[in-house]
Design an enzyme around this catalytic site. Structure first.
Site, short mmCIF file in Angstrom:
data_model
loop_
_atom_site.label_atom_id
_atom_site.label_comp_id
_atom_site.label_asym_id
_atom_site.label_seq_id
_atom_site.Cartn_x
_atom_site.Cartn_y
_atom_site.Cartn_z
N ILE A 492 0.83 -1.21 0.00
CA ILE A 492 0.00 0.00 0.00
C ILE A 492 0.86 1.25 0.00
CG2 ILE A 492 -1.93 -1.15 1.13
CD1 ILE A 492 -1.16 0.22 3.75
N GLY A 495 5.93 -0.40 1.55
CA GLY A 495 7.12 -1.13 1.18
C GLY A 495 7.07 -2.60 1.57
N ALA A 534 -2.62 -2.56 11.06
CA ALA A 534 -2.08 -2.80 12.41
C ALA A 534 -0.56 -2.76 12.47
CB ALA A 534 -2.59 -4.14 12.97
N SER A 535 0.09 -2.33 11.39
CA SER A 535 1.56 -2.38 11.36
C SER A 535 2.05 -3.77 11.70
CB SER A 535 2.17 -1.35 12.34
OG SER A 535 1.64 -0.08 12.12
N GLY A 743 4.58 1.42 10.62
CA GLY A 743 3.75 2.12 9.64
C GLY A 743 2.85 3.19 10.22
N GLU A 744 2.24 2.88 11.38
CA GLU A 744 1.25 3.83 11.91
C GLU A 744 1.84 4.83 12.88
OE1 GLU A 744 -2.64 1.57 12.94
OE2 GLU A 744 -0.97 0.17 13.13
#
Lengths: 787, 297, 160
Positions: A492, A495, A534-535, A743-744
């Site tokens: 998304i 990576g 949710a990473s 990610g988050e």
């Protein structure tokens, strides 16, 4: 474990730990990368549009689609009559098309398939719906009251996950509690207590690619869904269940996603396309959302009203927290109930505090549907909490950074749910962020009408998911030795494909550029992955891919060991060559990974096509007591971090400029350091955007600003001049090479970091983001400092 | 519920060969035909369903609409189809009408400025228009071709309300003309948006000043305000003050207060009236200070 | 609604297309010519994902009618590379790590190319200004700006 497996497992083996270039980037810079709206379906493609409720809450008395059906070019019109089933991830509380009532402005009531979008749009305008407006709920505190209008009278009958606790007969679809220690007694021992209320408005993910789904339903009831999707398997599962179909009847194909941030997780508009396709069997039907629809008809980030009460002793040690969260969760909370839960069990923030009372209530409102957005409740919660912490620090006479050093959660501490905190680099993140922002030193402003300030905030977040969310992967070879990794998690932009290729290359012992990732994700062929949210992918899917690669490696080494009459323990794969550390013999992987090797003892062959498989599912997450929120293991792990900003405030206009932003996050192990930093940079700027500009302006349930004209996001001119990203690495015990997600997290502490900087600069606090120039100026005026 | 369409609604694209043909067509199809140049306002409003014209008449290729000329006697003539990027980069504009270039450059984004035009901005008659203030303080006038032939329309009195102008069916703006501005003038456009750049003007202040020995103060100013009234506003009282009283920080502040008093902003989704009024004051003071400092030096 | 037969050059190739009046350049590229590199992010001229070069100028192709392009020249992201050689701005964006989801990328590349064509040595503020109409939600813009600076350097020897 064998010697060679140990060699492969523990150490950082290239390309793990290297900032290799992304494997999807070249396609993206040439325009070759395909997104869902780029797929070609030929002249048979039909186009869909959706008729939506103009009321926030109403009964549907009558729908007349006859004029729409009669419009030339219209092939089908569907309504809720076709969708009696309920759909939802954690709580099945909505129909795909509304049946008896609508619950938010934008709720889908009918769908049209036509030869082109404009005809479908005209048909929508010909659909007549008679509504009977009902009293509506626009505030979660009001909605939680027993006398509030009831939005879901059937709440008690909805199917619900075992760890969600709805209150039937109310608008509360989840109430998560923590009761630990004795907060009432603890207040008496506090030297200083701070009570604050804080509001966070709704915002939207604003992926640059709007949602798009194409569905085809054939005569044998086999359905194909192509979608910009973070969750192909979850979409397959939820849509199949809602339509009473087998998961095997639905195939979801998900190409590259042009930004998701959670908006393309779970199911939102994709189910509409599937149902419409069912009315034109054999023809593919494309449904695209306009940007305006994107702002309020899929998922939004829910609003929050938060009450904080924090107390500490004379030395500044936190003694008690009593936090109440009212989540303005919207018309359907099938996903939102879990944000409430996550906000609940993490509801103290990353602090060690012995006495805790948290109530986290998910409240139905007649607002757009709250769904997963980057941070999953953590940005909303930390927005107010980290400001209250600063206030408490000031009140007890401690520097805010020092206060956090004193009280932050450390490995070995017991968190509010009773779980023991694993080793974490949060203290190091605090120190390094404070150092990088030059904490304690105020630079002179750039002009007499400006003021400078610095602020810092910390955070934590655990992957919020069911206890048994799983990942699986396959590793296969081609004749030339190149490797194909099959997985179910989505690219998304974060990576995922690149990092998984690095992991496979490292675990196998092949060069990075030998590895391909099989895409697009296709539920018919890709191995199962719960969702790309949710990473969790670096950790969970990483474990699965690593296991699959090690499985393939083992098969290769066993085969070659037999052929060379050696022990597999003395063999390794390095740079795509099988090598013997004993005889120094070596040979390429080419061909043997497909055709095997001749039997050294005579005729015949050994080996065969190598196929590595692996899966990962955490098995140790426990339930939590419904009354106390206590349990041995609430979550798999926490990623922690800190952000610090330096801002300048214009006393004449109220404009806030972020001059410098520093992020420091503990990612366990950076598999691709440059990409980890890229996440931190992007999250910081998205966080700044939410702090200074963003908010869905809701009035009587209607979003007043559903367009880029009036929903402003950060542009290239708003990004800070100086951004620094610091990687801290305290390995996660069950992460691949110690890695956990990032990610988050980098957009979680930004709002309070800026708020704390604003307080440092001009001594004011606002009761809600966004900290627009207008709000800042008027607050400064009220405080007598505006110019 | 009116929501924007995914694409543009159906209409016929018409490309007339001459101004006369264009005017005639527009007049004959009054109420269902509209001229367009860059389309940046037109397409948005049609997609939003506010404008439902059957015909869009492309006028940008017509004679004279693409030329930009300046001469020291006659002044500046900007063809109606000249886009804002070209306008803000034109050496004649930057040298002699810098505030026009400055204001044009603040509009939206480079991509939109490749299409947007000064004439389009003016005819759109948005009270928030960035370039309208510059057009007013530079005393611009519109050159219009209508069914009765060519005429000139001064900008004062041209704006009748948000989106409403003095234009009649069949009218096509062919150019904007600006007389030579006062010698040695200085001017500034200051704009407040929600982002750093690229936003609409929540408040916009254009100030132009020049030495005038006839004025008691020795100076004259022209001040135009955007986004604070149904039409762009000249702050007449402030202008009078600055012509009469000897200039200094106190008088500039007084003029800023007078500009604030002239402003009649509303609360809308972009900003509140109270804040806008205060920002008129602050931006006016800043703009006047900047202009006066340059005049004094 | 009238149909117009237009001819134009797209990425150096002569094309003849029949387009209805209300078809935008963006729709023509994506739906008639399968040039899907240029993206639809808002259809309102705000996000820049649809940016193309039209007669040398960067424009939002969702704000241009296809019929207006008769006789003109369009360059899309697919036309930036020549003979499999990436344009310096494409290579620079790769090297800077300025691509994440990739949806804004085609528009960013065109805007950057147009900037460097008219201003070969832009200051950082000029880069930000030129890119303000290209919204990105993933990268935070820093690496995109660095890429433009690097591409400006890379272009320089060729111009000497």
């Amino acid at each position: 474990m064998s010697k060679t497996e140990t060699r492969a497992n523990g150490k950082m083996r290239p390309p793990v730990g290297q900032s290799v270039p992304r494997l999807d980037a070249r396609d993206k810079v040439t325009g070759a990368a395909q997104f869902a709206d780029d797929l070609q379906f030929g002249p048979g493609l039909l186009h869909a549009r959706i008729a939506r409720s103009p009321h926030p809450h109403a009964l549907i008395k009558r729908i007349d689609v006859s004029r729409a059906r009669a419009l030339p070019g219209v092939k089908a019109v569907v309504t809720g009559e076709q969708t009696p089933g309920y759909i939802g991830l954690y709580l099945q509380d909505r129909h795909i098309f509304c049946r008896d009532r609508v619950r938010y402005v934008g709720d889908p009531v009918a769908g049209v398939a036509a030869v082109d979008e404009e005809t479908a749009e005209k048909a929508i305008e010909l659909i007549e719906v008679e509504y009977e407006p009902l009293p509506a709920v626009f505030d979660p505190v009001a909605g939680a009251r027993p006398d509030a209008p009831l939005l879901h009278p059937d709440l008690g009958q909805y199917e619900v996950a075992s760890f969600i606790f709805p209150r039937p007969g109310t608008n509360i679809s989840n109430h998560f509690k923590i009761r630990r220690g004795d907060t009432e007694a603890a207040w008496g021992q506090c030297a200083t207590i701070v009570e604050r209320q804080y509001r966070v408005p709704h915002i939207q993910h604003v992926p640059i690619e709007p949602h798009v789904a194409v569905a085809k339903w054939d005569e044998q009831d086999r359905i194909t869904l192509w979608a910009s999707s973070q969750s192909p398997f979850a979409q397959r599962n939820l849509i199949a269940k809602a339509l009473h179909l087998s998961q095997s009847q639905l195939q979801v194909i998900a190409p590259y996603v042009g930004g998701g941030f959670g908006s393309k997780a779970g199911v939102s508009m994709e189910a509409l396309a599937v149902v419409i396709a069912g009315a034109v069997k054999g023809r593919p039907v494309k449904l695209r959302l306009t940007r305006e629809e994107e702002f309020f008809t899929t998922f939004v980030r829910q609003g929050l009203v938060a009450h904080f009460k924090l107390g500490c002793d004379r030395e500044g040690r936190l003694l008690a927290m009593e936090n109440t969260y009212y989540w303005d969760a919207g018309a359907y909370t099938e996903y939102g109930v879990n944000m409430t839960r996550a906000g609940g069990y993490s509801g103290t923030g990353p602090y060690d505090v012995p006495n805790v009372k948290v109530d986290s209530l998910c409240v139905y409102t007649n607002h757009p549907v709250g769904g997963p957005m980057r941070g999953f409740g953590m940005p909303e919660m930390h927005s107010g909490l980290e400001q209250a912490i600063d206030d408490l620090a000031h009140a007890v006479g401690l520097d805010p950074v020092q206060f956090r050093r004193l009280n932050c959660i450390r490995g070995g501490d017991t968190v509010a749910t009773g779980m023991t905190m694993h080793p974490t680099g949060l203290p190091e993140c605090i120190d390094r962020a404070a150092e990088a922002i030059n904490w304690g030193v105020k630079a002179p402003p750039s002009a007499p009408n400006k003021r400078r300030g610095k602020g810092l905030a910390i955070m934590w977040k655990a992957p919020a998911m069911p206890p048994n969310a799983g990942s699986s992967a396959r590793v296969a070879f081609n004749e030339d030795g190149t490797v194909t990794v099959a997985l179910g998690g989505q690219e998304i932009g974060q990576g995922a494909f690149t990092v998984r290729a690095q992991m496979a290359a490292a675990a196998l012992g092949v060069p990075y550029d030998w590895v391909r990732v099989a895409g697009p994700i296709d539920t018919n062929y890709s191995p199962y992955e719960w969702q790309t949210v949710a990473s969790r992918l670096t950790w969970s899917m990483g474990n699965a891919v690593k296991a699959a690669a090690l499985d393939a490696r083992r098969q290769v080494l066993e085969m070659v060991a037999r052929a060379w009459k050696e022990s597999p323990d003395d063999l390794d794969i390095v740079d795509g060559q099988v090598v013997s550390y004993k005889t120094e013999e070596s040979r390429s992987l080419k061909d043997i990974v497909i055709y095997g090797l001749p039997n050294p003892d005579g005729d015949g062959w050994i080996g065969g096509p190598v196929l590595g498989r692996g899966n990962f599912m955490p098995t140790y997450v426990t339930g939590l007591d419904p009354e106390t929120g206590q349990g041995p293991r609430a979550v798999v792990h926490y990623t922690t971090g800190a952000q610090a900003v330096e801002i300048e405030v214009d006393l004449e206009t109220g404009k806030v400029e972020v001059l410098r932003g520093v992020s420091a996050f503990d990612v366990g192990r950076a598999i691709n350091p440059d990409m980890v930093k890229a996440q931190m940079e992007g999250g910081l700027v998205q966080g700044i955007s939410t702090a200074l500009f963003e908010g869905l302006k809701l009035k009587d349930g209607r979003v007043q600003n559903p367009s880029f004209v009036d929903y402003r996001i950060a542009t290239a001119a708003d990004a800070p001049a100086h951004i620094e990203s610091i990687i801290v690495e305290v390995p996660q015990d069950d992460g691949p090479w110690g890695a956990r997600g990032i990610g988050e997290h980098s957009m979680v502490p930004t709002i309070p970091a800026i708020a704390n900087a604003l307080y440092d600069a001009v001594g004011i606090r606002l009761d809600a983001p966004p900290f627009t120039a207008e709000k800042v100026y008027l607050a400064m005026q009220a405080a007598g400092i505006a110019q | 519920m009116v929501t924007p369409h995914p694409g543009l609604p159906e209409f016929d694209y018409v490309k007339p060969a001459s101004l006369a043909e264009a005017s005639r067509f527009l007049a004959e199809h009054a109420g269902e035909a509209r001229p367009f140049s860059g389309g940046t306002d037109t397409f948005v409003r049609m997609r939003d369903g506010f404008w439902k014209d059957k015909y869009l008449v492309d006028v940008k290729h017509l004679d004279g609409l693409n030329t930009l000329t300046f001469d020291r006697a006659g002044g500046l003539t900007i063809g109606a189809a000249v886009n804002l990027n070209r306008l803000s980069a034109a050496p004649e504009v930057r040298a002699h009408y810098p505030v026009l270039a400055e204001a044009a450059h603040t509009v939206a984004s480079y991509q939109l400025r490749s299409r947007a035009t000064l004439a389009g901005n003016v005819c759109n008659a948005s009270p928030a228009g960035d370039t309208v203030g510059a057009c007013l303080v530079l005393e611009g006038e519109l050159l219009v071709h209508g069914v009765d032939g060519a005429r000139r329309e001064p900008l004062t009195g041209f704006f009748r309300g948000p989106g409403k102008t003095a234009l009649k069916p069949g009218d096509i703006v062919t150019a904007l003309h600006f007389p030579v501005p006062p010698a040695g003038h200085a001017a500034r456009y200051l704009k407040l948006g929600r982002n750093a750049i690229g936003d609409l003007a929540i408040v916009g202040v254009t100030a132009l000043g020049y030495r005038d020995p006839q004025a008691p103060s020795g100076y004259r100013f022209r001040i135009a305000l955007a986004s604070v009234a149904p039409t762009p506003l000249r702050a007449a009282q402030a202008e009078r003050l600055l012509a009469e009283k000897p200039l200094g920080e106190a008088v500039l502040r007084e003029a800023a207060e007078a500009a604030m008093a002239a402003a009649r902003p509303i609360d809308d989704v972009r900003g509140g009236a109270h804040y806008r009024r205060l920002m008129v004051r602050n931006l006016t003071r800043q703009a006047l200070t900047d202009v006066w400092q340059r005049l004094a030096s | 609604m009238s149909l117009h037969r237009i001819t134009l050059t797209i990425n150096g190739v002569h094309e003849r297309v029949d387009v209805p009046s209300n078809m935008t350049l963006l729709q023509m590229l994506r739906e008639k010519l399968a040039l899907t590199g240029t993206k639809n992010g808002c259809a309102a001229g705000e996000c820049g994902a649809c940016t193309v070069l039209w007669n040398g100028e960067a424009v939002n192709s969702c704000m241009v009618l296809a019929v207006e392009c008769d006789g003109g020249e369009v360059v899309t992201v697919e036309g930036l590379a020549h003979d499999h050689q990436l344009d310096p701005i494409q290579q620079a964006l790769l090297d800077a790590g300025g691509v994440q989801c990739g949806f804004c990328t085609p528009g960013v590349l065109i805007s950057a190319r147009a900037l460097l064509d008219r201003n070969p040595r832009p200051a950082e503020a000029e880069i930000r200004d030129a890119l303000v109409g290209n919204l990105c939600r993933c990268t935070g813009y820093q690496r995109i700006i660095e890429a433009v600076q690097a591409a400006a350097q890379a272009d320089a020897p060729a111009r000497a």
